[in-house]
Scaffold this motif. Structure first.
Motif, PDB file in Angstrom:
ATOM      1  N   GLN A  88      90.038 -16.933  51.067  1.00  0.00           N
ATOM      2  CA  GLN A  88      88.817 -16.387  51.662  1.00  0.00           C
ATOM      3  C   GLN A  88      89.115 -15.556  52.909  1.00  0.00           C
ATOM      4  O   GLN A  88      88.584 -14.466  53.073  1.00  0.00           O
ATOM      5  CB  GLN A  88      87.870 -17.535  52.013  1.00  0.00           C
ATOM      6  CG  GLN A  88      86.477 -17.100  52.424  1.00  0.00           C
ATOM      7  CD  GLN A  88      85.564 -16.925  51.232  1.00  0.00           C
ATOM      8  OE1 GLN A  88      86.038 -16.847  50.103  1.00  0.00           O
ATOM      9  NE2 GLN A  88      84.272 -16.842  51.486  1.00  0.00           N
ATOM     10  N   THR A 134      91.666 -19.766  55.387  1.00  0.00           N
ATOM     11  CA  THR A 134      90.394 -20.322  54.926  1.00  0.00           C
ATOM     12  C   THR A 134      90.329 -20.146  53.419  1.00  0.00           C
ATOM     13  O   THR A 134      90.447 -19.021  52.914  1.00  0.00           O
ATOM     14  CB  THR A 134      89.204 -19.624  55.592  1.00  0.00           C
ATOM     15  OG1 THR A 134      89.288 -19.815  57.005  1.00  0.00           O
ATOM     16  CG2 THR A 134      87.893 -20.199  55.084  1.00  0.00           C
ATOM     17  N   ARG A 191      80.567 -25.528  46.086  1.00  0.00           N
ATOM     18  CA  ARG A 191      81.487 -24.643  46.791  1.00  0.00           C
ATOM     19  C   ARG A 191      81.726 -25.202  48.180  1.00  0.00           C
ATOM     20  O   ARG A 191      80.791 -25.679  48.822  1.00  0.00           O
ATOM     21  CB  ARG A 191      80.920 -23.219  46.903  1.00  0.00           C
ATOM     22  CG  ARG A 191      80.828 -22.475  45.583  1.00  0.00           C
ATOM     23  CD  ARG A 191      80.032 -21.192  45.734  1.00  0.00           C
ATOM     24  NE  ARG A 191      80.067 -20.417  44.507  1.00  0.00           N
ATOM     25  CZ  ARG A 191      80.809 -19.339  44.306  1.00  0.00           C
ATOM     26  NH1 ARG A 191      81.583 -18.896  45.291  1.00  0.00           N
ATOM     27  NH2 ARG A 191      80.806 -18.707  43.161  1.00  0.00           N
ATOM     28  N   THR A 220      89.342 -24.847  56.001  1.00  0.00           N
ATOM     29  CA  THR A 220      90.299 -24.118  56.840  1.00  0.00           C
ATOM     30  C   THR A 220      91.440 -25.053  57.201  1.00  0.00           C
ATOM     31  O   THR A 220      91.215 -26.189  57.629  1.00  0.00           O
ATOM     32  CB  THR A 220      89.618 -23.593  58.119  1.00  0.00           C
ATOM     33  OG1 THR A 220      88.543 -22.721  57.757  1.00  0.00           O
ATOM     34  CG2 THR A 220      90.608 -22.835  58.981  1.00  0.00           C
ATOM     35  N   LEU A 274      88.302 -21.103  49.715  1.00  0.00           N
ATOM     36  CA  LEU A 274      87.029 -21.479  49.098  1.00  0.00           C
ATOM     37  C   LEU A 274      87.331 -22.344  47.888  1.00  0.00           C
ATOM     38  O   LEU A 274      87.927 -21.878  46.908  1.00  0.00           O
ATOM     39  CB  LEU A 274      86.238 -20.239  48.685  1.00  0.00           C
ATOM     40  CG  LEU A 274      84.888 -20.494  48.013  1.00  0.00           C
ATOM     41  CD1 LEU A 274      83.934 -21.184  48.981  1.00  0.00           C
ATOM     42  CD2 LEU A 274      84.275 -19.196  47.501  1.00  0.00           C
ATOM     43  N   GLU A 287      84.040 -24.326  51.798  1.00  0.00           N
ATOM     44  CA  GLU A 287      85.016 -23.580  52.581  1.00  0.00           C
ATOM     45  C   GLU A 287      85.849 -24.554  53.402  1.00  0.00           C
ATOM     46  O   GLU A 287      85.307 -25.410  54.107  1.00  0.00           O
ATOM     47  CB  GLU A 287      84.317 -22.581  53.513  1.00  0.00           C
ATOM     48  CG  GLU A 287      83.820 -21.335  52.827  1.00  0.00           C
ATOM     49  CD  GLU A 287      83.331 -20.296  53.822  1.00  0.00           C
ATOM     50  OE1 GLU A 287      83.434 -20.558  55.047  1.00  0.00           O
ATOM     51  OE2 GLU A 287      82.859 -19.242  53.385  1.00  0.00           O
TER      52      GLU A 287
END
Length: 391
Positions: free
Chosen positions: A299, A311, A226, A230, A313, A228
């Motif tokens: 996200q 953002t 996973r 941005t 994921l 994240e």
């Protein structure tokens, strides 16, 4: 001297060969381990243990590998954990609570559960397969006399015994087969009725579901990730993890109802691979963008001077498919096992008109005893000599 010389060779010949008589413990140990893992109580205990370990791990936030690799995000995550757990944070971290599902104790439990399930399947599949597809009609005298449910009837010779008994069994959902049998009293006719004979396969389906569940968990832990990411307004960001994918933020919008309330959130993104745009699609909450095993989920968003940054994921979970299939197989196997127990009835019609019956059922067929008694009464009314005709 002569005696010593004559005894020497004899003593030498009687000396045991240490190599030939060394204990072969390895096959014995492996056999004991195999038998231990094949026990149903061991498998049940491992299932409970893994469930408890999973429940314990779900009580604590789990740090993702992507956060652990980023010093800045790792520091922020540790600050949140310390704020939540205070002085216990260091002890929990030392005990592996925040990486529980990758800890050796949890992985060892999964490995033992997989091994026990595989051993149980290999040990029992022949017997289960035989019960489901091998249906010998002929039955021994001992089985007819010592079954858990037995009955003996005296039938009228004018009645079609085989036809009447077949009708009684088939009316209750039994599949009936017949075969001749040679007894001490002459030729007899054996009948066998089976109901839910394929229900025994539910055990194999459940075992397969457990194996797929463990396989899915292993794939998710070994190859899943996973991340994240941005992206500012119009900016591009690499997803990483060797995917070669780049995502561009093409805009963000709030979807509203007619009364002005928020109906949804939508981020418009373009995905690039090897410098070429491969897809352009909106990403909404609970409606991710999927591309070759990589999911992009919305996200968060934040207002910026020149637009809105989003953002996302990014998730790759190769164990998702096996886990979903495992859930379906577990549900199917347990439903079949609990609700469709195998029941069978053996009957023998002797030349002189005596009918002997024996019934057996799986341990989950709780009402089979009452059903067998009702079946005997039904057959009695159809084939037994009426009371007034008895001498």
């Amino acid at each position: 001297m002569t005696n010593d010389q004559s005894l020497g060779p004899n003593l030498k010949s009687q000396t045991p060969n240490s190599k030939s008589q060394s204990p072969k413990c390895t096959p014995g140990v492996l056999k004991r381990v195999y038998r231990f893992l094949a026990r149903m109580d061991v498998a049940a205990g491992l299932i409970v243990a893994v469930f408890l370990l999973a429940a314990l791990g779900s009580c604590f936030p789990q740090i993702s590998p992507s956060v652990a690799r980023d010093p800045k995000r790792l520091g922020e995550w540790e600050a949140l954990v310390r704020a939540r757990y205070g002085g216990l944070a260091d002890a929990l971290a030392a005990g592996g609570a925040f990486g529980w599902f990758r800890a050796p104790i949890f992985l060892a439990g999964l490995a033992l559960l997989a091994a026990a399930t595989l051993v149980c399947t290999l040990t029992r599949w022949r017997g289960v397969w035989r019960r489901a597809f091998h249906r010998p009609v002929r039955c021994s005298d001992a089985a007819l006399e010592s079954g858990p449910h037995t009955a003996r009837l005296e039938a009228s010779p004018e009645v079609d015994l085989a036809g009447a008994m077949r009708a009684c069994l088939e009316s209750r959902g039994f599949r009936v087969g017949t075969a001749e049998a040679v007894t001490t009293n002459g030729r007899a006719l054996d009948l066998r009725g089976d109901r839910n004979r394929l229900g025994a396969l539910g055990t194999l389906v459940t075992h397969l579901g457990v194996l797929l569940l463990v396989l899915g968990a292993a794939l998710s832990g070994a190859a899943g990730w996973r991340e994240e990411i941005t992206a500012g307004p119009g900016a591009t960001t690499e997803i990483g993890h060797g995917t070669g994918l780049v995502v561009r933020n093409d805009g963000f919008a709030l979807e509203r109802y007619a009364d002005g309330s928020v109906a949804g959130y939508k981020a418009q993104v373009t995905l690039f691979a090897a410098g070429q745009a491969v897809t352009r699609s909106p990403v909404r909450v609970n409606k991710p963008l999927n591309y070759r095993g990589v999911q992009l989920l919305l996200q968060a968003y934040a207002e910026a001077p020149d637009g809105t940054s989003v953002t996302l994921l990014a998730v790759r979970d190769p164990g998702y498919g096996p886990v979903v299939a495992a859930g379906f197989l577990l549900l199917l196997g347990m439903t079949v096992t609990l609700n469709l127990p195998h029941c069978r009835v053996h009957a023998r019609i002797e030349p002189q008109g005596t009918v002997r019956l024996a019934g057996r059922a799986g341990r989950r067929a709780h009402g089979f005893g009452r059903e067998f008694a009702a079946l005997v009464k039904e057959i009695r009314r159809a084939v037994e000599i009426p009371q007034e005709e008895l001498p």
